[in-house]
Design an enzyme around this catalytic site. Structure first.
Site, PDB file in Angstrom:
ATOM      1  N   ASP A 298     -41.241 -44.348  30.794  1.00  0.00           N
ATOM      2  CA  ASP A 298     -40.666 -44.097  29.466  1.00  0.00           C
ATOM      3  C   ASP A 298     -41.066 -42.740  28.902  1.00  0.00           C
ATOM      4  O   ASP A 298     -41.178 -42.577  27.683  1.00  0.00           O
ATOM      5  CB  ASP A 298     -41.081 -45.189  28.456  1.00  0.00           C
ATOM      6  CG  ASP A 298     -40.761 -46.568  28.953  1.00  0.00           C
ATOM      7  OD1 ASP A 298     -39.655 -46.739  29.486  1.00  0.00           O
ATOM      8  OD2 ASP A 298     -41.608 -47.464  28.818  1.00  0.00           O
TER       9      ASP A 298
ATOM     10  N   LYS B  78     -37.767 -39.104  30.979  1.00  0.00           N
ATOM     11  CA  LYS B  78     -37.205 -38.528  32.216  1.00  0.00           C
ATOM     12  C   LYS B  78     -35.695 -38.387  32.123  1.00  0.00           C
ATOM     13  O   LYS B  78     -35.120 -37.434  32.619  1.00  0.00           O
ATOM     14  CB  LYS B  78     -37.551 -39.422  33.420  1.00  0.00           C
ATOM     15  CG  LYS B  78     -39.022 -39.449  33.742  1.00  0.00           C
ATOM     16  CD  LYS B  78     -39.315 -40.377  34.908  1.00  0.00           C
ATOM     17  CE  LYS B  78     -39.061 -41.823  34.587  1.00  0.00           C
ATOM     18  NZ  LYS B  78     -39.995 -42.425  33.640  1.00  0.00           N
TER      19      LYS B  78
ATOM     20  N   GLY C 137     -34.965 -47.600  32.157  1.00  0.00           N
ATOM     21  CA  GLY C 137     -34.043 -47.419  31.042  1.00  0.00           C
ATOM     22  C   GLY C 137     -34.097 -45.974  30.619  1.00  0.00           C
ATOM     23  O   GLY C 137     -35.109 -45.520  30.115  1.00  0.00           O
ATOM     24  N   HIS C 138     -33.065 -45.237  30.902  1.00  0.00           N
ATOM     25  CA  HIS C 138     -33.048 -43.817  30.570  1.00  0.00           C
ATOM     26  C   HIS C 138     -32.106 -43.567  29.386  1.00  0.00           C
ATOM     27  O   HIS C 138     -30.917 -43.832  29.488  1.00  0.00           O
ATOM     28  CB  HIS C 138     -32.597 -42.983  31.777  1.00  0.00           C
ATOM     29  CG  HIS C 138     -33.597 -43.008  32.890  1.00  0.00           C
ATOM     30  ND1 HIS C 138     -33.325 -42.562  34.156  1.00  0.00           N
ATOM     31  CD2 HIS C 138     -34.880 -43.419  32.908  1.00  0.00           C
ATOM     32  CE1 HIS C 138     -34.402 -42.701  34.898  1.00  0.00           C
ATOM     33  NE2 HIS C 138     -35.360 -43.225  34.166  1.00  0.00           N
TER      34      HIS C 138
ATOM     35  N   GLN D  76     -39.694 -45.110  36.211  1.00  0.00           N
ATOM     36  CA  GLN D  76     -41.078 -45.557  35.932  1.00  0.00           C
ATOM     37  C   GLN D  76     -42.039 -44.357  35.941  1.00  0.00           C
ATOM     38  O   GLN D  76     -41.609 -43.243  35.662  1.00  0.00           O
ATOM     39  CB  GLN D  76     -41.518 -46.649  36.929  1.00  0.00           C
ATOM     40  CG  GLN D  76     -40.790 -47.977  36.756  1.00  0.00           C
ATOM     41  CD  GLN D  76     -39.507 -48.073  37.539  1.00  0.00           C
ATOM     42  OE1 GLN D  76     -39.432 -47.678  38.684  1.00  0.00           O
ATOM     43  NE2 GLN D  76     -38.478 -48.618  36.934  1.00  0.00           N
TER      44      GLN D  76
ATOM     45  N   THR E 242     -36.327 -49.710  26.250  1.00  0.00           N
ATOM     46  CA  THR E 242     -34.870 -49.569  26.398  1.00  0.00           C
ATOM     47  C   THR E 242     -34.286 -50.822  27.035  1.00  0.00           C
ATOM     48  O   THR E 242     -33.194 -51.259  26.703  1.00  0.00           O
ATOM     49  CB  THR E 242     -34.539 -48.365  27.324  1.00  0.00           C
ATOM     50  OG1 THR E 242     -35.439 -47.313  27.037  1.00  0.00           O
ATOM     51  CG2 THR E 242     -33.123 -47.896  27.164  1.00  0.00           C
ATOM     52  N   VAL E 243     -35.028 -51.417  27.971  1.00  0.00           N
ATOM     53  CA  VAL E 243     -34.506 -52.570  28.699  1.00  0.00           C
ATOM     54  C   VAL E 243     -34.835 -53.870  27.970  1.00  0.00           C
ATOM     55  O   VAL E 243     -33.968 -54.692  27.729  1.00  0.00           O
ATOM     56  CB  VAL E 243     -35.091 -52.603  30.143  1.00  0.00           C
ATOM     57  CG1 VAL E 243     -34.609 -53.831  30.898  1.00  0.00           C
ATOM     58  CG2 VAL E 243     -34.704 -51.343  30.902  1.00  0.00           C
TER      59      VAL E 243
HETATM   60  P1  IMP Z   1     -41.091 -54.679  36.967  1.00  0.00           P
HETATM   61  O1  IMP Z   1     -40.799 -53.315  37.471  1.00  0.00           O
HETATM   62  O2  IMP Z   1     -39.993 -55.279  36.160  1.00  0.00           O
HETATM   63  O3  IMP Z   1     -41.576 -55.598  38.053  1.00  0.00           O
HETATM   64  O4  IMP Z   1     -42.330 -54.566  35.927  1.00  0.00           O
HETATM   65  C1  IMP Z   1     -43.653 -54.225  36.353  1.00  0.00           C
HETATM   66  C2  IMP Z   1     -44.336 -53.363  35.329  1.00  0.00           C
HETATM   67  O5  IMP Z   1     -43.700 -52.092  35.269  1.00  0.00           O
HETATM   68  C3  IMP Z   1     -44.294 -53.906  33.895  1.00  0.00           C
HETATM   69  O6  IMP Z   1     -45.477 -53.526  33.224  1.00  0.00           O
HETATM   70  C4  IMP Z   1     -43.113 -53.185  33.282  1.00  0.00           C
HETATM   71  O7  IMP Z   1     -43.209 -53.114  31.891  1.00  0.00           O
HETATM   72  C5  IMP Z   1     -43.254 -51.835  33.931  1.00  0.00           C
HETATM   73  N1  IMP Z   1     -41.988 -51.098  34.038  1.00  0.00           N
HETATM   74  C6  IMP Z   1     -40.988 -51.295  34.911  1.00  0.00           C
HETATM   75  N2  IMP Z   1     -39.997 -50.408  34.708  1.00  0.00           N
HETATM   76  C7  IMP Z   1     -40.393 -49.632  33.706  1.00  0.00           C
HETATM   77  C8  IMP Z   1     -39.802 -48.506  33.046  1.00  0.00           C
HETATM   78  O8  IMP Z   1     -38.719 -48.042  33.370  1.00  0.00           O
HETATM   79  N3  IMP Z   1     -40.534 -47.980  32.051  1.00  0.00           N
HETATM   80  C9  IMP Z   1     -41.756 -48.446  31.693  1.00  0.00           C
HETATM   81  N4  IMP Z   1     -42.344 -49.470  32.274  1.00  0.00           N
HETATM   82  C10 IMP Z   1     -41.671 -50.065  33.273  1.00  0.00           C
END
Ligand code: IMP
Length: 427
Positions: free
Chosen positions: A13, A16, A40-41, A222, A297-298
């Protein structure tokens, strides 16, 4: 040829999407190489706000080739919803290529994701519940279904039969409802038909683009601290959001990756569980959260907020080969009397300058801070480094000193125009 890798240098977040969108104006190709719709961009231009999840950020420019590469896990239903949503808002001309080696996310993945989280109780990861972990687990377990197979009706049928039998066994064990083969197959074969024209060997396409000297932007999702290998395991995602993962996850040889732009906020945020040494609470956390609109965002979850952590940034530099930094949401910090930056941690009475491997140790570190004067001025209209208040300039200089990375870009607001480039990034 010029390639540029964009990586999140914190816990995701970082902004990017905005940087990718900004730099994509110069790019020929934009590649998403890992993750899925857990990302979530948010992109804002011409007064319109777009939230992309699995589609690359170059989608708004009809001249850009957008690649969803082999390292991604793609939810066909969600990807199509995203595309239809863009089309409804006038984004009708786009170039999209989906790797035939990318894995697909099916509804049982999300069901299992939610069930595992519930099972873990207070040890939950705080996932986005989009089925990302279970989809990557199937990939590693060699029961995943890839795009190439998904778009061939008979092959998909055969693979789904085997996989669904295994998945239904898991669901039964967890006391969850099973999925009916005919229902899943009927629904998803329709998505497969629609996605088929986009599916190809994207590594081959990338090789052609490299031969043509195209400008290729690899858009990270991420952040390094969420890396399956190098992040704060187990509180991580299930792929590697590092610069090092880009060659593997896109099929491009490592020697073509030379520049890595780390994206970081002027402070730190994290969603989900896991250690976060510089985390703030109370009024200061609320001030930053509200000014920075720090809600997922998601999942729309309020993000955890903290001071800038240069130990984490240095770690990201080392692991990811970051040689440029983009400082985002800089305007959010205006109005504060003082600011703190974490330059090291203390663990068991000793100063440390790296990230401990275990959650047990990482939750026990105490951040060591330097304190800097803040600034009161609104900086959202600033167009150059020179226009910044002295305290804001000093904040940037201090980050450069602590991380040994040059700040090549800073951002003072959500619009494309509020991006100040200090150095040309696409050479
Ligand atoms: P998962 O990717 O849904 O399995 O989540 C694993 C961890 O990564 C959790 O702490 C999520 O909140 C975090 N996470 C996954 N995608 C994002 C992102 O795009 N931004 C921030 N955190 C993320």
């Amino acid at each position: 040829m010029s390639t540029l890798v964009i990586v999140g240098s914190q816990w995701g977040d970082e902004g990017k999407g905005k940087v990718t969108d900004y730099l994509a104006q110069e790019a020929d190709v934009v590649v998403r190489s890992q993750g899925g719709n857990n990302a979530g961009h948010t992109i804002l231009f011409d007064g319109q706000k777009f939230a992309l999840r699995s589609i690359p950020s170059g989608i708004f420019n009809p001249n850009i080739k957008n690649i969803m590469a082999n390292g991604m896990v793609i939810d066909p239903k969600q990807a199509l919803e995203e595309l239809h949503g863009l089309e409804e808002r006038g984004i009708k001309k786009y170039q999209l290529f989906i790797s035939n080696r990318a894995h697909i996310v099916l509804p049982y993945h999300a069901a299992l994701d939610g069930a595992f989280e519930q099972f873990k109780g207070d040890k939950k990861i705080g996932t986005t519940k989009r089925g990302i972990g279970p989809a990557y687990a199937d990939k590693a377990n060699r029961i995943g279904i890839r795009m190439g197979e998904f778009i061939e009706p008979e092959v998909f049928k055969e693979q789904l039969k085997i996989t669904l039998e295994i998945k239904n066994m898991e669901l039964r064990m967890l006391g969850l409802e099973e999925f009916d083969f005919d229902t899943v197959y009927a629904e998803y074969s329709e998505y497969a038909k629609e996605l088929k024209p986009f599916v190809c060997d994207t590594a081959l396409l990338l090789e052609e683009e490299i031969e043509k000297n195209s400008k290729i932007l690899f858009e990270g999702a991420q952040g390094v601290m969420l890396c399956l290998d190098h992040g704060t395991y187990p509180y991580v995602t299930s792929s590697s959001p590092t610069g090092a993962s880009v060659p593997l996850n896109s099929g491009v040889a490592p020697r073509y990756i030379t520049d890595v732009l780390g994206i970081c906020k002027a402070y730190t945020t994290r969603v989900g569980e896991g250690p976060f040494p510089t985390e703030l609470d109370g009024d200061l956390a609320s001030y930053i959260r509200e000014r920075g609109h720090e809600y997922g965002t998601v999942t729309k979850r309020p993000r955890r907020v903290g001071y800038l952590d240069c130990v984490a940034l240095n770690y990201a530099r080392r692991i990811s080969g970051i040689n440029h930094l983009a400082l985002m949401l800089f305007d959010v910090l205006s109005g504060l009397d003082t600011l703190k930056i974490c330059y090291a941690y203390e663990l068991d009475g000793k100063k440390i300058e790296t990230i401990p491997a275990t959650t047990y140790d990482y939750t026990r570190v105490k951040p060591l801070y330097i304190e800097l004067p803040g600034w009161k001025e609104d900086i959202t209209h600033v167009k150059s480094f020179d226009e910044l208040p002295v305290a804001a300039k000093n904040y940037i200089r201090k980050i450069e000193e602590l991380t040994k990375i040059k700040v090549s870009l800073f951002s003072v607001g959500p619009d494309r125009k509020q991006t100040i480039l200090l150095e040309e990034l696409f050479k």
